[in-house]
Write a protein that holds these residues in place. Structure first.
Motif, PDB file in Angstrom:
ATOM      1  N   SER A   1       0.854  -1.180   0.000  1.00  0.00           N
ATOM      2  CA  SER A   1       0.000   0.000   0.000  1.00  0.00           C
ATOM      3  C   SER A   1       0.895   1.236   0.000  1.00  0.00           C
ATOM      4  O   SER A   1       2.117   1.135   0.187  1.00  0.00           O
ATOM      5  CB  SER A   1      -0.926   0.027   1.222  1.00  0.00           C
ATOM      6  N   ARG A   2       0.287   2.427  -0.172  1.00  0.00           N
ATOM      7  CA  ARG A   2       1.034   3.682  -0.187  1.00  0.00           C
ATOM      8  C   ARG A   2       1.000   4.371   1.183  1.00  0.00           C
ATOM      9  O   ARG A   2       1.403   5.534   1.299  1.00  0.00           O
ATOM     10  CB  ARG A   2       0.480   4.629  -1.253  1.00  0.00           C
ATOM     11  N   PHE A   3       0.542   3.666   2.214  1.00  0.00           N
ATOM     12  CA  PHE A   3       0.374   4.277   3.535  1.00  0.00           C
ATOM     13  C   PHE A   3       1.658   4.955   4.013  1.00  0.00           C
ATOM     14  O   PHE A   3       1.622   6.056   4.582  1.00  0.00           O
ATOM     15  CB  PHE A   3      -0.064   3.215   4.546  1.00  0.00           C
ATOM     16  N   VAL A   4       2.796   4.314   3.807  1.00  0.00           N
ATOM     17  CA  VAL A   4       4.063   4.834   4.341  1.00  0.00           C
ATOM     18  C   VAL A   4       4.438   6.181   3.727  1.00  0.00           C
ATOM     19  O   VAL A   4       5.211   6.945   4.321  1.00  0.00           O
ATOM     20  CB  VAL A   4       5.203   3.808   4.134  1.00  0.00           C
ATOM     21  N   MET A   5       3.874   6.514   2.565  1.00  0.00           N
ATOM     22  CA  MET A   5       4.217   7.778   1.922  1.00  0.00           C
ATOM     23  C   MET A   5       3.881   8.971   2.816  1.00  0.00           C
ATOM     24  O   MET A   5       4.609   9.966   2.856  1.00  0.00           O
ATOM     25  CB  MET A   5       3.497   7.900   0.585  1.00  0.00           C
ATOM     26  N   ARG A   6       2.784   8.893   3.555  1.00  0.00           N
ATOM     27  CA  ARG A   6       2.387   9.999   4.429  1.00  0.00           C
ATOM     28  C   ARG A   6       3.375  10.171   5.593  1.00  0.00           C
ATOM     29  O   ARG A   6       3.454  11.258   6.183  1.00  0.00           O
ATOM     30  CB  ARG A   6       0.978   9.774   4.965  1.00  0.00           C
ATOM     31  N   LEU A   7       4.104   9.109   5.917  1.00  0.00           N
ATOM     32  CA  LEU A   7       5.109   9.185   6.977  1.00  0.00           C
ATOM     33  C   LEU A   7       6.443   9.704   6.444  1.00  0.00           C
ATOM     34  O   LEU A   7       7.206  10.335   7.182  1.00  0.00           O
ATOM     35  CB  LEU A   7       5.317   7.802   7.604  1.00  0.00           C
ATOM     36  N   LEU A   8       6.711   9.452   5.182  1.00  0.00           N
ATOM     37  CA  LEU A   8       7.983   9.843   4.588  1.00  0.00           C
ATOM     38  C   LEU A   8       8.019  11.299   4.137  1.00  0.00           C
ATOM     39  O   LEU A   8       9.058  11.956   4.222  1.00  0.00           O
ATOM     40  CB  LEU A   8       8.289   8.945   3.380  1.00  0.00           C
ATOM     41  N   ARG A   9       6.900  11.801   3.639  1.00  0.00           N
ATOM     42  CA  ARG A   9       6.881  13.136   3.024  1.00  0.00           C
ATOM     43  C   ARG A   9       7.373  14.251   3.951  1.00  0.00           C
ATOM     44  O   ARG A   9       8.073  15.164   3.496  1.00  0.00           O
ATOM     45  CB  ARG A   9       5.479  13.459   2.507  1.00  0.00           C
ATOM     46  N   PRO A  10       7.019  14.250   5.247  1.00  0.00           N
ATOM     47  CA  PRO A  10       7.527  15.337   6.104  1.00  0.00           C
ATOM     48  C   PRO A  10       9.034  15.247   6.369  1.00  0.00           C
ATOM     49  O   PRO A  10       9.624  16.208   6.877  1.00  0.00           O
ATOM     50  CB  PRO A  10       6.741  15.143   7.418  1.00  0.00           C
ATOM     51  N   LEU A  11       9.650  14.115   6.032  1.00  0.00           N
ATOM     52  CA  LEU A  11      11.038  13.872   6.413  1.00  0.00           C
ATOM     53  C   LEU A  11      12.017  13.906   5.240  1.00  0.00           C
ATOM     54  O   LEU A  11      13.159  14.352   5.392  1.00  0.00           O
ATOM     55  CB  LEU A  11      11.155  12.494   7.093  1.00  0.00           C
TER      56      LEU A  11
END
Length: 209
Positions: free
Chosen positions: A168-178
């Motif tokens: 899934s693309r869920f992890v993208m929301r965790l990566l974008r701020p970093l």
């Protein structure tokens, strides 16, 4: 050229079925930690690892190695003077790797990926060139995924990459701020089709004289 990791068991067929049996049992017990009942395909492994500049790699970290689907291929490519730290929360997987892969470049750690910087220091290193993860971020408890991503960025050298394979693309929301540089591709030949995400830590700007 790195040497192929030595296996402690010569019965390849028996080891294969033992590996699959362990993987399936652990999936039934902990489906949220493993993510898929089928190990990653050779095609996915190759595409993920083809992104690595192996000649400049001295420390590679793997989260959730399981029964070594990626681990063995990493060791096949890893320079002779480099190290692989494999971190897993499941003690059965840790025991499996320690029993079946004998390679002085491999350090298997029982613990959480959130403690990656401590494990790197304990191994005598300062930072990692690459971190690879198959952890299913969408099923982690609240806050844990964000913590792992933040700790991973801090553990990487400038220019180092966090390589993630997910369904899934869920992890993208965790990566974008970093991370400023993130790529997202698909490997349709994997079962099920799998996302291949790469997040790179920005290079540090040279200080003005």
């Amino acid at each position: 050229m790195a040497s192929i990791p030595l296996k402690k068991h010569d019965n390849v067929a028996g080891s294969f079925w033992s590996q699959w049996s362990l993987f399936f049992r652990q999936f039934v017990r902990h489906p949220g930690m493993i993510g898929s009942v089928i190990p990653s395909s050779a095609v996915l492994v190759d595409r993920m690892l083809d992104q690595v500049d192996w000649r400049s790699t001295r420390l590679f970290v793997e989260y959730g190695p399981g029964v070594g689907t990626f681990t063995r291929s990493i060791l096949d490519r890893l320079p002779a003077d480099a190290m692989l730290i494999a971190i897993d929360l499941n003690p059965d997987f840790v025991a499996w790797l320690e029993a079946h892969i004998a390679d002085p470049r491999l350090r298997v750690v029982h613990g959480s990926a959130a403690d990656v910087r401590r494990f790197i220091r304990e191994a005598g290193h300062v930072e990692a060139d690459y971190v690879l993860s198959g952890i299913p971020f969408s099923t982690l408890p609240d806050g844990v995924g964000a913590q792992i991503c933040a700790e991973t960025k801090a553990a990487l050298r400038p220019g180092g990459s966090f390589l993630i394979y997910q369904y899934s693309r869920f992890v993208m929301r965790l990566l974008r701020p970093l991370f400023g540089e993130i790529s997202d591709a698909m490997e349709w030949r994997n079962i099920p089709p799998c996302r291949m995400i790469r997040a790179t830590r920005e290079e540090e700007l040279a200080q003005a004289a």
